[in-house]
Design an enzyme around this catalytic site. Structure first.
Site, mmCIF file in Angstrom:
data_model
loop_
_atom_site.group_PDB
_atom_site.id
_atom_site.type_symbol
_atom_site.label_atom_id
_atom_site.label_comp_id
_atom_site.label_asym_id
_atom_site.label_seq_id
_atom_site.Cartn_x
_atom_site.Cartn_y
_atom_site.Cartn_z
ATOM 1 N N GLY A 169 0.884 -1.083 -0.081
ATOM 2 C CA GLY A 169 0.037 0.015 0.145
ATOM 3 C C GLY A 169 0.799 1.282 -0.063
ATOM 4 N N GLY A 186 2.585 2.261 -2.477
ATOM 5 C CA GLY A 186 2.691 2.544 -3.939
ATOM 6 C C GLY A 186 4.168 2.279 -4.716
ATOM 7 C CD GLU A 201 -3.124 -4.482 -10.540
ATOM 8 O OE1 GLU A 201 -2.078 -4.985 -10.528
ATOM 9 O OE2 GLU A 201 -3.378 -3.545 -9.617
ATOM 10 C CG ASP A 261 2.991 -0.125 -11.704
ATOM 11 O OD1 ASP A 261 3.585 0.833 -11.870
ATOM 12 O OD2 ASP A 261 1.864 -0.207 -10.962
HETATM 13 C C1 GLA Z 1 -0.468 2.860 -10.716
HETATM 14 C C2 GLA Z 1 -0.679 2.142 -11.967
HETATM 15 C C3 GLA Z 1 0.461 2.496 -12.903
HETATM 16 C C4 GLA Z 1 0.351 4.195 -13.280
HETATM 17 C C5 GLA Z 1 0.527 4.623 -11.909
HETATM 18 C C6 GLA Z 1 0.138 6.191 -11.972
HETATM 19 O O1 GLA Z 1 0.772 2.742 -9.926
HETATM 20 O O2 GLA Z 1 -0.492 0.675 -11.654
HETATM 21 O O3 GLA Z 1 -0.017 1.985 -14.227
HETATM 22 O O4 GLA Z 1 -0.892 4.564 -13.828
HETATM 23 O O5 GLA Z 1 -0.376 4.175 -10.982
HETATM 24 O O6 GLA Z 1 1.447 6.890 -12.748
#
Ligand code: GLA
Length: 393
Positions: free
Chosen positions: A120, A122, A158, A170
């Site tokens: 969580g 980020g 996802e 990601d």
């Molecule tokens: C999340 C999403 C990514 C991207 C970011 C914002 O991490 O998984 O694909 O959009 O937010 O940049």
């Protein structure tokens, strides 16, 4: 004990055979936020924190998952499964779902995983789990899926199984990450370029521990707002399919065709795309101060125009902005909580950490966590046992 040893031992204790062990990293994103799903540019890097999966095939069609950190397990048949209310299994079952839909022949397996990516925050622990698992299954069942196809498959899982309409960043950086390098990805063509990140600077993540519960609904809403922007611009510029195609001049020409809110959202995305390109140029020129300034500018846009920040993240960035040894700082990832990423001169790391922790504590009555991270390699197998994984090429 390191995490490779930990998952391997737990696996042997539970299943009494030798597994394949895969290491799948979290990520940071230096700049280019909310640009991936607009077919723009991003500049992420894989980090030294990772999820480790120990996995081996079975002789039947049963799949077992064991989440070491939660001490929870989940079982399903490779031929019949549905989303779990526990949440975490869906990141894995969704991958099986996509592999089956793509016509791949999987058998049963046992899997144990653990990691040190804060959840969580980020840092893309979910993409790490999906990609590490997809990578492991690809090896285990000799599916011969190439890296890019794995990335797309994990992203789709996802989108469809977890229900977050994330972009491709990601999953992409997870597997293409390279030690001491940032990766600029063109999320339209999927071309990419490595940029050496060998500056004398530390990457510090300050974790607000603010729950990102708002994140997935607001994230999906931002995507819709970007689509609204595209639709408004298309009246005058029919060739436009994504915000990537829109310049500020074009947007300004269409200002009357949309609301102030949509205008703000689009303006941020268009400027952020340009910032990624400018930031890469600064890297090539070895101009770290300019690179850092782009990070601060990115945060301003994310906070005021894209409106995905929160008071805790803003507070942290405002604090660090005033410290000369902080080269750049901004919120990172989807937003509404999680971390800020800070580039700090190594000599000042302890001082910055102490100062920020004290001020944040005074204001919010709880401390941010501070992680010093380094840029690491993408997903890879760390332990291959030929006997246990007979079908590995
Ligand atoms: C999340 C999403 C990514 C991207 C970011 C914002 O991490 O998984 O694909 O959009 O937010 O940049």
């Amino acid at each position: 004990m390191n995490l490779t040893g930990l998952v391997e031992n737990k696996f042997k204790e539970l299943y009494d055979r030798q597994p394949l062990v895969v290491r799948s990293p979290g990520r940071v994103n230096l700049i280019g936020e909310h640009t991936d799903y607009n077919e723009g540019y991003v500049l992420p890097a894989a980090i030294d924190k990772a999820i480790y999966l120990a996995i081996a095939p079975r002789n039947d069609r049963t799949c077992t998952l064991f989440a070491f950190d939660k001490n929870e397990s989940h079982q399903f048949s490779v031929d019949a499964f549905s989303p779990s209310r526990k949440g975490w299994p869906n990141y894995l079952v969704g991958v099986v779902d996509q592999l089956r839909k793509a016509g791949h022949d999987l058998g049963g397996f046992d899997c144990v995983f653990a990691g040190d990516i804060p959840i969580g925050a980020g840092l893309s622990s979910s993409a790490a789990l999906e990609m590490g698992f997809a990578f492991a299954l690809n090896h285990l069942f000799d599916l011969k899926i190439d890296k890019l196809a794995l990335v797309k498959l994990a992203q789709k899982s996802e989108n469809e199984f977890v229900g977050v309409h994330c972009g491709i960043m990601d999953q992409f950086i997870n597997i293409f990450g390279r030690e001491n390098n940032l990766l600029r990805i063109d999320c339209r063509s999927l071309e990419f370029k490595y940029f050496a990140f060998d500056f004398d600077v530390s990457i510090i993540l300050l974790d607000t521990h603010i729950s990102r519960s708002l994140a997935s609904s607001e994230y999906n809403r931002r995507r819709e707002e970007c689509n609204e922007g595209v639709n408004a611009v298309r009246n005058r510029f029919p060739q436009v399919t994504h915000l990537r195609d829109v310049s500020l001049e074009m947007l300004n020409e269409c200002r009357q065709d949309t609301t102030g809110l949509i205008y703000k959202r689009c303006k941020y995305v268009i400027e952020e795309n340009q910032r990624v390109l400018n930031a890469c140029r600064a890297l090539e020129n070895r101009d770290l101060p300019s690179f850092g300034q782009y990070l601060f500018e990115s945060h301003r846009g994310l906070s005021h125009e894209y409106e995905v920040s929160c008071k805790e993240l803003d507070f942290l960035v405002d604090l660090t902005r005033a410290i000369p040894d902080v080269v750049g700082s901004r919120m990172m990832g989807g937003g509404f909580g999680g971390c800020t990423i800070n580039l700090v001169h190594p000599r000042a790391v302890d001082e910055v950490r102490a100062f920020v922790t004290r001020k944040y504590n005074q204001r919010f009555r709880s401390g941010p966590s501070c992680y010093i991270t380094t840029v690491g390699a993408g997903t890879t197998s760390v332990k291959l046992d030929e006997n246990a994984t007979a079908r590995i090429p």
